[in-house]
Scaffold this motif. Structure first.
Motif: not given
Lengths: 330, 318, 294
Positions: B20-48
């Motif tokens: 199962v390809k749970a996370v399939d080529g994901v890139s992102f970045e987060i700055e200092r003091g920033e809140v990034v929301g990772l939104v997805g349904e079941s199987g989206s790979g967000k928890s992985t």
């Protein structure tokens, strides 16, 4: 017209398990007062929502009405007939065909060893309604009604081969194949993925229209309640604090608890969510074994007075059809 | 330089039913003091995705490729004992059910004190003093520091987790559905505490959730994930007021809103079975705009505005 | 659950040590079964007939496993012995499961005083040392020896089964306690199903999996216990071809250097026990729901 369901001063106390030592010392049995004297009526053809936080007694109320639990006291009248203490054997003869329940978790509410077709056909067998080809036809028709098409494909599947949304459709089909009058839906969408919830809500509304159903809709999500229900009762620690049309209760809440609950809900709109005015209340609901005296909400209430700690407020009609249990609203 | 950079991360799970390809080529970045929301349904790979940043994946998971650059170091290449120094002190994780991370035989104050003693070499007395202090700052009376986790409600336990984060001052907090098991009033308290944490410690937060209302309330930027890939990234303004991807648009229109009885939009179908995901764009079987190319080729993430990326063939000129 | 799914789960593409344990166990059991079934055909001599060869002949080409003190062919007795071993063990396990499982289902689902009394009885049986328990029951059933081989076999199985009933009872009861809390059981009640329907269609099918590994482990244990009973003289009669009996009698000739009389029966008991143990352990591991079975 007489309401379909009338609930009067309904109570359900669960005994707290005592430890061995407590029994020897013969300490008094204590009770969790899950539902502690609620009164409401469900009109024929409406969607009545019962809302509140976990532990408020909404699911217990649902189980009492479906008679999966027997009330401690009070009365439940269905279609003019008192079913409060009706024995299981007699309930099986008529009540269980006319009142059905849909549970929250479709992963737990379907028998993993029964195929979809068997699961939906089973109620027909239990009540000896149909057999053989006729039975299968009814099941296929029901599968079509809940949107599991082509029905022949789903008939022979096992629950674990289905997605959460499809399972909930099976649970709905199983509940509706007996053509009940009242359907109790216990948070039927909260275990589902966000993109599936609106599908199930819409299906429930369509089926209600098609089959002339009445719903008791249990939820903790007030936005969903607003969307699906006509009237709503908000519960806190085993009591109803506010009851009325969803417009009255949710657009113009009067009880401080309803206000707090509503203002705590984040809104899927950043500007609105960040600028909403909060009615802040501290802490969490207290233990239902030892609920506060007087108004149960008074220890957390921003308006509480001395009276609130002593006297329990009655549910009073403040405007036509809008009931609130609060001393501050006279 | 951003605090954390994830580059082309790919994670698979070995299951009896195949890979199962749970996370399939994901890139992102987060700055200092920033809140990034990772939104997805079941199987989206967000928890992985959240777990792989900390290398806390279950044994049947494998990281195929990618980098997780934190302060110039690739966390995926660190050894277990080096990671242990980072976990908790630099990057903290908050889970949906705090019972899974709290030791049931340890008092809640002890959890915080022990962590302080380990990461900051404090003596016992000092550590306990700070533990009680931070517990009070999240609304737990100091005397309850001697309670065991099971004596507390779910909301209180979540406060303990946040108190731990306040004490250890991590630069990044990964919160995986921190409020999903809680009632709305308690959820509101916890979200306030998280905002407070960001403001007080200048901490960055990755908030993993299925609930678009929660991210609307707290996030600066939102990543929409689906079937292991990012479909859309943008500021909350972009995502909520100018959603581009048909999935994002559909999701927002399908949530019931107070005060509105107008018919809800319906996204047809179900989230995909990840042992056998759809070809091309993974959303195409549920997409009202799907065309031939969507079935064949996965769309790349392209810029539609500054800081607003979408992976959809509708926005790619051919 | 579909049979094919069970298969795919128990025998997937990626396999661990449990899978090979299972395979080996099954192969040994199949060999034993073939031995038992074909004993009349492949056995070179009558197992009961004395002096088919010279007594105390060591293993040679004529007598593969040698002969015993009465000149009986050990190889033939081993082949025939597979019959009684498998028959007694399977009968014991079937009886134990047939009593223990339904009682466990009932006790767990109904609860209350019935549950308490049954649990108390089962726990007291369980607390008793198993061989002594079986010995006592066997002695009571076989006063002064059984009248025929068949009744001796049945009595031995009964004696052994008594010891196993509590293990089925306990494991099924414990599973029922959690299964009955499942929403689908509540749903069945709400549909109007009666207790019997709920038990047979909803509770039982979901409560039996944990009993499967116990069956094979008991099988192993039953062969040992049956041998023990024969060894102690309350099982099968001494002339009858049985691994336990032969081990017991052959053992006395060990000081004379006649090792083969006890070695081969002992080896067979060891192999059969090992096979069932491997199957049981492997199934226990593979059927464990926490093993990522969705």
């Amino acid at each position: 017209m007489r309401p379909l369901v009338e609930v009067e001063d309904l109570k359900k106390y669960f005994p707290v398990e005592r430890s061995f030592i407590e029994r020897i010392l013969s300490r008094k049995r204590r009770y969790v007062k899950a539902v502690d004297g609620i009164t409401f009526a469900i009109r024929r053809g409406e969607v009545f929502a019962l809302a509140g936080e976990s532990g408020c007694g909404k699911t217990t109320t649902a189980y009492l009405i479906v008679r999966l639990l027997e009330p401690t006291s009070g009365r439940i009248v269905f279609n003019g007939r008192d079913i409060t203490h009706e024995p299981e054997r007699s309930l099986r003869r008529w009540y269980r065909r006319r009142v059905q329940i849909i549970f929250q978790d479709p992963y737990a509410s379907l028998n993993p060893r029964m195929k979809v077709g068997e699961a939906i056909a089973h109620p027909l067998e239990i009540h000896g309604i149909a057999e053989g080809k006729e039975k299968k036809e009814m099941v296929l028709d029901m599968l079509r009604k809940v949107g599991l098409t082509p029905p022949e494909l789903f008939y022979n599947k096992y629950p674990h081969e289905l997605s959460g949304g499809q399972r909930q459709r099976v649970a709905i089909a199983r509940a509706l194949i007996l053509r009940p009058e009242l359907v109790v839906a216990d948070e039927p969408t909260s275990a589902l993925d966000v993109s599936i919830r609106s599908q199930i809500l819409k299906l429930l509304l369509e089926l209600k229209k098609e089959l002339n159903l009445t719903y008791l809709y249990i939820t903790h999500d007030l936005a969903t309640a607003y969307y699906i229900a006509d009237r709503i009762a908000v519960m806190y620690l085993g009591k109803i604090v506010e009851l009325g049309s969803v417009e009255d209760v949710l657009e113009n809440p009067l009880h401080p608890y309803t206000k707090a609950l509503l203002s705590a809900i984040p809104i899927p709109d950043p500007r609105m969510s960040r600028t909403r005015r909060r009615v802040k209340i501290p802490g969490e609901p207290p233990n239902p074994i030892n609920p506060p005296t007087g108004c149960r909400f008074h220890p957390r209430c921003p308006w509480a007075t001395k009276l609130c700690a002593v006297e329990e407020p009655e549910l009073r009609e403040v405007s036509p059809g809008h009931y609130v249990a609060c001393h501050m609203l006279k | 330089m951003s605090l954390l950079r994830v580059n082309n991360l790919r994670v698979v799970f070995e299951t009896p039913y195949g890979q199962v390809k749970a996370v399939d080529g994901v890139s992102f970045e987060i700055e200092r003091g920033e809140v990034v929301g990772l939104v997805g349904e079941s199987g989206s790979g967000k928890s992985t995705l959240g777990l792989s940043i900390m290398k806390l994946l279950p044994p049947n998971a494998r990281i195929l490729s990618g980098q997780v650059i934190y302060n110039g170091v690739d966390l995926l290449r660190l050894k277990e004992d080096e990671l242990r120094k980072i976990r908790g002190k630099e990057i903290s994780m908050i889970f949906q059910d705090p019972m899974t991370t709290l030791n049931p035989t340890m008092r809640v104050g002890e959890h915080i004190a022990e962590a302080l003693m380990y990461h900051y070499n404090m003596d016992k007395e000092e550590a306990w003093r700070i533990a009680k202090e931070v517990l009070e700052s999240v609304g737990i009376p100091a005397e309850r520091a001697m309670d065991y986790p099971h004596q507390m409600s779910g909301g209180m336990r979540q406060r303990v987790m946040i108190a731990t984060a306040i004490a250890l001052k991590p630069k990044l907090i990964i919160a995986d559905e921190p409020t999903s098991a809680l009632d709305v009033i308690v959820q509101d308290h916890i979200l306030e505490l998280l905002k407070d944490l960001r403001d007080r410690n200048k901490a960055s937060i990755i908030l993993i959730t299925h609930d678009l209302s929660v991210t609307a309330d707290i996030a600066d930027r939102v990543l929409i994930m689906y079937a292991g890939r990012i479909l859309e990234v943008g500021t909350v303004e972009h995502i909520y007021y100018h959603p581009h991807h048909p999935y994002t648009q559909g999701l927002l229109k399908s949530i019931p809103k107070l005060g509105s009885k107008s018919e809800l939009y319906i996204i047809p179908g179900s989230p995909p079975d990840m042992t056998n995901p759809p070809s091309g764009c993974r959303f195409h079987p549920r997409c009202p705009y799907a065309r031939g190319i969507c079935m064949k080729e996965a769309p790349p993430l392209v810029k539609v505005e500054k800081g607003h990326l979408v992976a959809c063939w509708l926005y790619i000129e051919r | 659950m579909l049979m094919t799914d069970v298969l795919r789960h128990v025998w997937p593409k990626r396999r661990g040590i449990e899978h090979y344990m299972l395979l080996m166990g099954i192969v040994i059991v199949i060999c034993l079964t073939i031995m038992a079934l074909l004993a009349p055909i492949i056995a070179p001599y009558d197992p009961i007939k004395t002096y088919v060869g010279k007594p105390y002949t060591p293993p040679c080409t004529e007598h593969l496993f040698g002969t015993d003190r009465m000149g009986r062919d050990v190889f033939s007795r081993i082949l025939w012995g597979a019959r009684s071993a498998l028959a007694v063990a399977s009968l014991a396990v079937v009886i134990a499961a047939a009593i223990g499982i339904p009682l466990g289902l009932l006790s767990g689902y109904i609860g209350g005083p019935i549950d308490r009394i049954l649990s108390l009885i089962m726990d007291s049986i369980y607390a008793f040392p198993s061989l002594i328990m079986a010995l006592a029951v066997a002695a009571a059933l076989n006063p002064g020896g059984a009248t025929s081989i068949t009744s001796a076999m049945i009595n031995t199985s009964l004696a052994i089964s008594v010891v196993y009933i509590p293990s089925y009872f306990r494991v099924v009861r414990a599973t029922v306690l959690s299964v009955r809390e499942n929403l689908y059981v509540k749903a069945a009640q709400a549909l109007g199903a009666d207790v019997l329907t709920i038990l047979t269609k909803y509770v039982a099918p979901n409560s039996l999996a944990p009993a499967i590994p116990i069956i094979s482990m008991n099988f192993a244990d039953a062969i040992l216990t049956a041998s023990g009973l024969s060894f102690l003289g309350v099982g099968l009669p001494p002339y009858f071809p049985d691994w336990g009996v032969d081990l017991a009698t052959g053992w006395r000739d060990l000081p004379n250097g006649a090792w083969w009389m006890s070695f081969f029966p002992g080896l067979m008991i060891f192999l059969a026990t090992l096979a069932f143990m491997m199957i049981g352990d492997a199934l226990n591991e593979l059927l464990n729901p926490r093993r990522g079975m969705k």
